[in-house]
Motif scaffolding. Structure first.
Motif, PDB file in Angstrom:
ATOM      1  N   ASP A 237      42.305-107.097  36.451  1.00 33.67           N
ATOM      2  CA  ASP A 237      42.720-106.812  37.829  1.00 33.67           C
ATOM      3  C   ASP A 237      41.981-107.685  38.839  1.00 33.67           C
ATOM      4  OD1 ASP A 237      44.581-105.015  36.982  1.00 33.67           O
ATOM      5  OD2 ASP A 237      43.337-103.236  37.323  1.00 33.67           O
ATOM      6  N   PRO A 238      40.650-107.787  38.766  1.00 32.99           N
ATOM      7  CA  PRO A 238      39.963-108.707  39.689  1.00 32.99           C
ATOM      8  C   PRO A 238      40.407-110.157  39.504  1.00 32.99           C
ATOM      9  CG  PRO A 238      38.399-107.140  38.768  1.00 32.99           C
ATOM     10  CD  PRO A 238      39.676-106.973  38.010  1.00 32.99           C
ATOM     11  N   SER A 239      40.746-110.541  38.265  1.00 32.01           N
ATOM     12  CA  SER A 239      41.236-111.905  38.038  1.00 32.01           C
ATOM     13  C   SER A 239      42.551-112.130  38.767  1.00 32.01           C
ATOM     14  CB  SER A 239      41.419-112.160  36.537  1.00 32.01           C
ATOM     15  OG  SER A 239      40.198-112.059  35.834  1.00 32.01           O
ATOM     16  N   MET A 240      43.433-111.119  38.741  1.00 29.34           N
ATOM     17  CA  MET A 240      44.705-111.216  39.455  1.00 29.34           C
ATOM     18  C   MET A 240      44.470-111.302  40.966  1.00 29.34           C
ATOM     19  SD  MET A 240      47.017-108.475  37.286  1.00 29.34           S
ATOM     20  CE  MET A 240      48.431-108.693  38.364  1.00 29.34           C
ATOM     21  N   GLU A 241      43.503-110.545  41.465  1.00 22.55           N
ATOM     22  CA  GLU A 241      43.188-110.589  42.895  1.00 22.55           C
ATOM     23  C   GLU A 241      42.657-111.960  43.302  1.00 22.55           C
ATOM     24  OE1 GLU A 241      40.492-107.393  43.531  1.00 22.55           O
ATOM     25  OE2 GLU A 241      41.966-105.826  43.094  1.00 22.55           O
ATOM     26  N   LEU A 242      41.886-112.578  42.407  1.00 24.61           N
ATOM     27  CA  LEU A 242      41.378-113.922  42.684  1.00 24.61           C
ATOM     28  C   LEU A 242      42.527-114.910  42.812  1.00 24.61           C
ATOM     29  CD1 LEU A 242      39.164-116.072  42.938  1.00 24.61           C
ATOM     30  CD2 LEU A 242      39.074-116.156  40.430  1.00 24.61           C
ATOM     31  N   VAL A 243      43.497-114.817  41.909  1.00 24.65           N
ATOM     32  CA  VAL A 243      44.655-115.714  41.956  1.00 24.65           C
ATOM     33  C   VAL A 243      45.430-115.521  43.250  1.00 24.65           C
ATOM     34  CG1 VAL A 243      46.904-116.180  40.894  1.00 24.65           C
ATOM     35  CG2 VAL A 243      44.873-115.964  39.455  1.00 24.65           C
ATOM     36  N   GLU A 244      45.625-114.257  43.642  1.00 24.56           N
ATOM     37  CA  GLU A 244      46.376-113.985  44.868  1.00 24.56           C
ATOM     38  C   GLU A 244      45.651-114.527  46.098  1.00 24.56           C
ATOM     39  OE1 GLU A 244      49.383-112.744  45.337  1.00 24.56           O
ATOM     40  OE2 GLU A 244      49.665-112.671  43.177  1.00 24.56           O
ATOM     41  N   SER A 245      44.353-114.275  46.192  1.00 26.69           N
ATOM     42  CA  SER A 245      43.609-114.733  47.367  1.00 26.69           C
ATOM     43  C   SER A 245      43.518-116.252  47.416  1.00 26.69           C
ATOM     44  CB  SER A 245      42.209-114.124  47.372  1.00 26.69           C
ATOM     45  OG  SER A 245      41.457-114.551  46.238  1.00 26.69           O
ATOM     46  N   LEU A 246      43.394-116.887  46.244  1.00 24.23           N
ATOM     47  CA  LEU A 246      43.331-118.345  46.210  1.00 24.23           C
ATOM     48  C   LEU A 246      44.672-118.956  46.597  1.00 24.23           C
ATOM     49  CD1 LEU A 246      41.490-120.741  45.597  1.00 24.23           C
ATOM     50  CD2 LEU A 246      42.149-120.573  43.190  1.00 24.23           C
ATOM     51  N   SER A 247      45.762-118.317  46.186  1.00 25.82           N
ATOM     52  CA  SER A 247      47.107-118.808  46.529  1.00 25.82           C
ATOM     53  C   SER A 247      47.329-118.828  48.033  1.00 25.82           C
ATOM     54  CB  SER A 247      48.174-117.928  45.868  1.00 25.82           C
ATOM     55  OG  SER A 247      48.100-117.984  44.466  1.00 25.82           O
ATOM     56  N   GLN A 248      46.694-117.916  48.741  1.00 24.09           N
ATOM     57  CA  GLN A 248      46.868-117.832  50.190  1.00 24.09           C
ATOM     58  C   GLN A 248      46.038-118.885  50.936  1.00 24.09           C
ATOM     59  OE1 GLN A 248      45.920-113.792  51.215  1.00 24.09           O
ATOM     60  NE2 GLN A 248      47.559-112.927  49.959  1.00 24.09           N
ATOM     61  N   ARG A 249      45.112-119.523  50.237  1.00 25.21           N
ATOM     62  CA  ARG A 249      44.202-120.461  50.903  1.00 25.21           C
ATOM     63  C   ARG A 249      44.474-121.921  50.587  1.00 25.21           C
ATOM     64  NH1 ARG A 249      41.886-115.720  50.687  1.00 25.21           N
ATOM     65  NH2 ARG A 249      40.343-115.093  52.254  1.00 25.21           N
ATOM     66  N   VAL A 250      45.183-122.189  49.510  1.00 26.92           N
ATOM     67  CA  VAL A 250      45.459-123.574  49.136  1.00 26.92           C
ATOM     68  C   VAL A 250      46.956-123.766  48.935  1.00 26.92           C
ATOM     69  CG1 VAL A 250      43.198-123.898  48.048  1.00 26.92           C
ATOM     70  CG2 VAL A 250      45.128-123.112  46.655  1.00 26.92           C
ATOM     71  N   GLY A 251      47.407-125.004  49.048  1.00 31.11           N
ATOM     72  CA  GLY A 251      48.829-125.297  48.869  1.00 31.11           C
ATOM     73  C   GLY A 251      49.226-125.485  47.421  1.00 31.11           C
ATOM     74  N   ALA A 252      48.253-125.565  46.523  1.00 29.73           N
ATOM     75  CA  ALA A 252      48.540-125.780  45.107  1.00 29.73           C
ATOM     76  C   ALA A 252      49.181-124.543  44.487  1.00 29.73           C
ATOM     77  CB  ALA A 252      47.258-126.137  44.357  1.00 29.73           C
ATOM     78  N   LEU A 253      49.914-124.753  43.409  1.00 35.10           N
ATOM     79  CA  LEU A 253      50.448-123.643  42.622  1.00 35.10           C
ATOM     80  C   LEU A 253      49.293-123.028  41.840  1.00 35.10           C
ATOM     81  CD1 LEU A 253      52.853-122.032  41.418  1.00 35.10           C
ATOM     82  CD2 LEU A 253      53.002-123.820  39.665  1.00 35.10           C
ATOM     83  N   VAL A 254      49.037-121.737  42.028  1.00 34.75           N
ATOM     84  CA  VAL A 254      47.939-121.049  41.354  1.00 34.75           C
ATOM     85  C   VAL A 254      48.536-120.042  40.379  1.00 34.75           C
ATOM     86  CG1 VAL A 254      45.813-119.724  41.619  1.00 34.75           C
ATOM     87  CG2 VAL A 254      46.528-121.319  43.419  1.00 34.75           C
ATOM     88  N   GLN A 255      48.149-120.137  39.101  1.00 32.91           N
ATOM     89  CA  GLN A 255      48.721-119.279  38.068  1.00 32.91           C
ATOM     90  C   GLN A 255      47.621-118.596  37.264  1.00 32.91           C
ATOM     91  OE1 GLN A 255      51.117-122.473  36.234  1.00 32.91           O
ATOM     92  NE2 GLN A 255      52.935-121.283  36.766  1.00 32.91           N
TER      93      GLN A 255
END
Length: 394
Positions: free
Chosen positions: A285-303
């Motif tokens: 769950d924290p790993s998923m939250e990291l992906v979501e928060s990172l997606s909002q800060r960078v233009g790269a595709l985060v998976q």
């Protein structure tokens, strides 16, 4: 009598010869064959047909021979390449604008980056109206399956040699293979793909795996890494007693921020990060939250990778089965005892395990950097630093 262009825009658009004549007549040329032409207004030339400023002037004559569709396609692809490389367009938007698959987009973008001309945008493919011969899909699939490995294992070889190696590797009768020209295109496309994706910073992967160093409770230590897929460099590394990804990746990202200026500043970095992939730890769950928060800060595709057999997959693809004398044992990341290659279960202190991993990573990176000496230095993309700082702050 004054002559005026027809109001039928569709007619003027389809008739290329007439359009060129109208453009010529648009100049104030006075008298021609008994007719007087004064500032004729050509309303039928669309904006899409205007010569792009990004193209060299030598391409103007060729541009004028292109169809309306080819001009529109070329102009849109130029906008897509320039916008994506400048960070003004997301990859998804650029793909839609360019009407290209992701793999072909990368190949053509690399070609445009090296030589910005009409050949680089691929606007002539499939638009000439002729009927080209079709290749056997099974042969195409077989060639596409082997060409990446042939190119990867024979860096620096000529295209001709790579074609011959591909023919040997695919094991298809000579009579069933495409022409030599077609075979060269398979190799050249792969070389362009590698050029587009092989620059430092294009794609970053965070991965974790158990290693063959035992703790006091017989469990293995867990290694966390930030990997650059294009160069195969380990940008940052960390060691923990458990597979807690948030903490481990934060430490690895902080290590990367320390290593990049001192060790990797002279690399040929890409203009922007295209993709970031993160392997989930035991803390999904924290790993998923990291992906979501990172997606909002960078233009790269985060998976996020969260399959049961996810651990160590990215490390083994880029680095191998281990690093230095340290072996990766991904199946033991969540459960099981350490499996040292020497069978010696004497527990290591945390500081010693961490020191051994850092030393092995430094030696590995040094060997990789020795193969990248011909690269032209380019600055580290700001988006990468932003992403690493965000991960390190968790």
């Amino acid at each position: 009598m004054a002559w005026a262009p027809p109001e039928d825009k569709q007619f003027a658009t389809k008739n290329f010869a007439l359009r060129r004549c109208l453009k010529w007549l648009a100049c104030d040329i006075g008298s021609f064959s008994g007719f007087t032409v004064v500032n004729a207004v050509v309303r039928s030339i669309s904006v899409d047909e205007q010569f792009p400023a990004e193209l060299p002037e030598i391409e103007r004559a060729r541009w004028q021979t292109m169809t309306v569709y080819q001009r529109s396609l070329a102009a849109n692809r130029i906008k897509a390449f320039v916008g994506w490389q400048a960070g003004e367009l997301s990859l998804a938007d650029a793909l839609v604008l360019a009407k290209l698959s992701k793999s072909r987009f990368y190949r053509l973008a690399a070609k445009w980056h090296d030589t910005p001309n009409l050949d680089a945008v691929g606007a002539f493919t499939g638009t000439a109206g002729g009927k080209s011969s079709r290749l056997d899909p099974l042969v195409v699939n077989a060639l596409q399956a082997v060409v990446p490995e042939v190119v990867r294992l024979n860096q620096g070889s000529s295209v001709r040699r790579l074609v011959n190696l591909m023919k040997e590797r695919v094991k298809i009768p000579e009579d069933d293979l495409p022409s030599e020209l077609r075979l060269r295109k398979f190799v050249e496309d792969e070389l362009r793909r590698v050029s587009a994706t092989g620059m430092a910073g294009h794609a970053i992967r965070f991965d974790c795996t158990a290693i063959d160093i035992p703790q006091a409770d017989r469990r293995p230590f867990i290694m966390f890494a930030a990997i650059d897929t294009g160069t195969r460099l380990v940008l940052g590394v960390a060691v923990l007693e458990s597979a807690t990804a948030i903490k481990g990746y934060a430490m690895a990202a902080a290590d990367a921020l320390d290593r990049i200026p001192s060790d990797f500043g002279g690399l040929s970095w890409t203009d922007r990060v295209a993709r970031i992939e993160i392997t989930a730890g035991a803390d999904i769950d924290p790993s998923m939250e990291l992906v979501e928060s990172l997606s909002q800060r960078v233009g790269a595709l985060v998976q996020l990778a969260r399959a049961p057999k996810r651990f160590g997959r990215y490390l083994r693809r880029s680095v191998g089965d281990g690093i230095g004398r340290i072996l990766f044992t991904p199946a033991r990341t969540l459960t099981g005892d350490a499996a040292p290659n020497t069978k010696d279960m004497t527990p290591w202190m945390f500081e010693n395990a961490q020191g051994a991993v850092r030393e092995a990573v430094s030696a590995y990176n040094k060997a990789i950097l020795a193969t990248l000496t011909d690269a032209v230095s380019k600055p580290v993309p700001g988006e990468l630093i932003l992403a690493l700082k965000h991960v390190a702050s968790q």
